[in-house]
Structure formats: structure tokens, C-alpha cells
Design a protein around this motif. Structure first.
Motif, short mmCIF file in Angstrom:
data_model
loop_
_atom_site.label_atom_id
_atom_site.label_comp_id
_atom_site.label_asym_id
_atom_site.label_seq_id
_atom_site.Cartn_x
_atom_site.Cartn_y
_atom_site.Cartn_z
N THR A 27 8.26 1.63 -5.71
CA THR A 27 8.41 3.08 -5.92
C THR A 27 7.47 3.52 -7.04
O THR A 27 6.85 2.68 -7.71
N ARG B 267 9.23 8.13 -4.40
CA ARG B 267 7.96 7.47 -4.08
C ARG B 267 6.82 8.03 -4.91
O ARG B 267 5.80 7.41 -5.07
N THR C 74 9.26 7.17 3.43
CA THR C 74 7.92 7.63 3.11
C THR C 74 7.67 8.85 3.99
O THR C 74 8.57 9.33 4.69
N GLU C 75 6.43 9.34 3.97
CA GLU C 75 6.10 10.46 4.85
C GLU C 75 6.28 10.11 6.31
O GLU C 75 6.64 10.95 7.13
N ASP C 76 6.03 8.84 6.67
CA ASP C 76 5.95 8.46 8.08
C ASP C 76 6.99 7.45 8.53
O ASP C 76 6.99 7.07 9.70
N SER D 296 0.81 -1.23 0.00
CA SER D 296 0.00 0.00 0.00
C SER D 296 0.84 1.27 0.00
O SER D 296 0.28 2.36 -0.07
N MET D 297 2.17 1.15 0.07
CA MET D 297 3.03 2.33 0.15
C MET D 297 4.08 2.29 -0.95
O MET D 297 4.49 1.23 -1.41
N THR D 298 4.49 3.49 -1.38
CA THR D 298 5.65 3.63 -2.24
C THR D 298 6.72 4.40 -1.48
O THR D 298 6.42 5.18 -0.57
N TRP D 299 7.98 4.20 -1.87
CA TRP D 299 9.12 4.68 -1.09
C TRP D 299 10.11 5.45 -1.95
O TRP D 299 10.31 5.14 -3.12
#
Length: 284
Positions: free
Chosen positions: A205, A284, A67-69, A22-25
Motif C-alpha cells: 500500500t 493505495r 485497485t483501479e482494475d 508494481s501495484m499498490t492496493w
């Protein structure tokens, strides 16, 4: 016909698992030092190939996924003592490299250890309290009597292994087996040979999946020409892992394969303004 790959890894399944994250980096390659050496010092049984010896440069890097977090380090680089005692050029500590990116050690949410050689876990002591993930096979091997043979121990520092033991004692060490999702969009893949528990890392990514070969392939030429590196614990497994990386590289989902010590990584990718040692592999 696609050649077989190691039975423990299904490349398509591993890539799908990474791509479903669910995330891109962001993926950054951070150079920590260099070594000016010779081809005969790097490639196993170099004389067998009937090629002239020549100068060769190796980079020593670790990788930052952001990522943002979250901030994940892939490997923790080398300590100054580990580098200088082996004649490696040493440019910056892990702590300084993070500070140049406005990061503190406590900002690191996890460290993925590809394997336990001095240039990949030497900086763990600079990252107190950080959770670490590595292969169960790797952790187990370096605790055996077999691992104490001199030809294997030249790339290991007991102080680094001791720090790894303290991380385990603090309940911060996660041992994985097989293809494992470490975070959404970050998947580790067994790629043994260089060491028994060597890991490659797949990262989702915006450009596609980045494959961090780590030391499953030190140099582009090693991967392209099937030239094993001099340090290995299982030559046939090393050949299998090089083949696995080539299968991954051919998949349309893969944006790039990043070898572990090739200075051309820095030449291929743009660097952050003012930080020529930090290359932007993907956003990302």
C-alpha cells in the motif's frame, strides 16, 4: 539477536517480493458479525496462566483489496447458517457487504482463502465463478480421514467444503505452496498451526506493507503475549507462526499487522462514511 523463524519462510525475502510489486492496493476490513464470549473460551488452556476469566468480544471479518482494475477478497466470510448455528451474531452477507461498496460478486477478480474454517469460506457460494487461491496443504488436509475428528470438524461445514470441491472441479482453484505472489503487490505466506495450510497475506500500500494475519493470530493479545488460540492442529507450528508475525511487524517496511478477529482493528482505523463496519486499513 533476532529469533529464528519457520524454515519455510524468509521474512525479508517475502517482504521484498511484496514491495517489488508494481501495484499498490486499498485494504478494507469488513465486519460481518460478532461473538460475545469469555477468555477461557478463546485462549488455549487459559487456566494455565493463572489469570482471572473475563468477557471478550471477537469480530468476524473478511478483507477487500482494491485497485483501479481489480478486487481481491481475502476470505469469503461466513454463511448465515454457519454463523447462527454456532451462536455468532450475524450482521450481513458477503453479497450485501459488497453491494454497500457498489460492488457485485462478478467484480471480484479472485478470492484468497486463508484457511477452510466455516467463517472464512462460508460465503464462497455467494461468489459463483470466482477464481480461488489457497494453500495446497490446506486443501489436501480437509480431504483426509484425519480431518474428520470431532474436535477439528466443529469449525468446518461439509457444505462449504463441497462448494470448494465444485470450484476445483470447474478449474477455478489454484493451489499454492510456500511464499507465492498472487497479484503484483499481494503475496501469501505460510503461517500454519491454526490449520495445516493457514496463510497470512502481505499487501503493498502507499503507507507500506500491510500484513493480514488472518487466523495465524486472531487477537492482538494472542500476538503480543504469545497466547495460542484454542483451535489448532499443530501447537509448535502456531508458536512459530506467531513469532514470524512479530518479526514481520518489526520490519520498517511494514505499516501494520492486522489480526483476524480483534474488534480493535475497527477502532484503530477510520471507517468509510456511513459504513461503520468497513474500516480503511490502508489506501493505495
Amino acid at each position: 539477536m533476532t529469533p529464528p523463524t519457520p524454515s519455510s519462510v524468509d521474512p525479508a525475502s517475502a517482504l521484498a517480493r511484496c514491495g517489488d510489486g508494481s501495484m499498490t492496493w486499498d485494504v478494507l476490513a469488513v465486519r460481518q458479525g460478532t461473538l460475545h464470549t469469555r477468555r477461557s473460551h478463546v485462549f488455549l488452556l487459559h487456566d494455565v496462566y493463572g489469570e482471572p476469566d473475563a468477557d471478550l468480544v471477537m469480530s468476524y471479518s473478511f478483507w477487500i483489496l482494491r485497485t483501479e482494475d481489480a478486487v481481491i477478497l481475502v476470505d469469503a466470510g461466513m454463511s448465515e447458517e454457519g454463523a447462527r448455528s454456532r451462536g455468532r451474531g450475524y450482521e450481513r452477507s458477503v453479497t450485501i457487504a459488497l453491494a454497500e461498496l457498489d460492488l457485485r460478486p462478478e467484480d471480484v477478480t479472485r478470492v484468497i482463502v486463508s484457511h477452510a474454517h466455516y467463517d472464512h469460506i462460508g460465503g464462497l457460494s455467494e461468489l459463483p465463478g470466482r477464481p480461488v487461491t489457497m494453500a495446497a496443504e490446506e486443501y489436501a488436509f480437509w480431504r483426509t480421514d484425519a480431518s474428520r475428528r470431532p474436535l477439528l470438524r466443529t469449525v468446518i461445514d461439509d457444505a462449504d467444503l463441497g462448494h470448494l470441491e465444485s470450484i476445483a472441479a470447474d478449474g477455478l482453484l489454484t493451489l499454492c505452496t510456500g511464499v507465492t505472489e498472487v497479484a503484483p503487490g499481494v503475496v501469501v505466506v505460510p503461517a500454519p498451526g491454526h490449520t495445516p495450510g493457514e496463510l497470512a497475506v502481505l499487501v503493498r500500500t502507499s503507507a507500506g506493507i500491510v500484513v493480514l494475519a488472518c487466523d495465524a493470530a486472531h487477537l492482538d493479545e494472542e500476538l503480543e503475549r504469545d497466547l495460542p488460540f484454542r483451535h489448532q492442529t499443530d501447537l509448535l507450528a502456531m508458536y512459530d507462526s506467531l513469532r514470524l508475525l512479530r518479526v514481520l511487524a518489526r520490519d520498517p517496511a511494514v505499516a501494520t499487522v492486522v489480526t483476524g478477529h480483534d474488534p480493535r482493528v475497527q477502532q484503530r482505523h477510520p471507517h468509510l462514511p456511513g459504513l461503520e463496519h468497513v474500516s480503511i486499513v490502508a489506501r493505495r
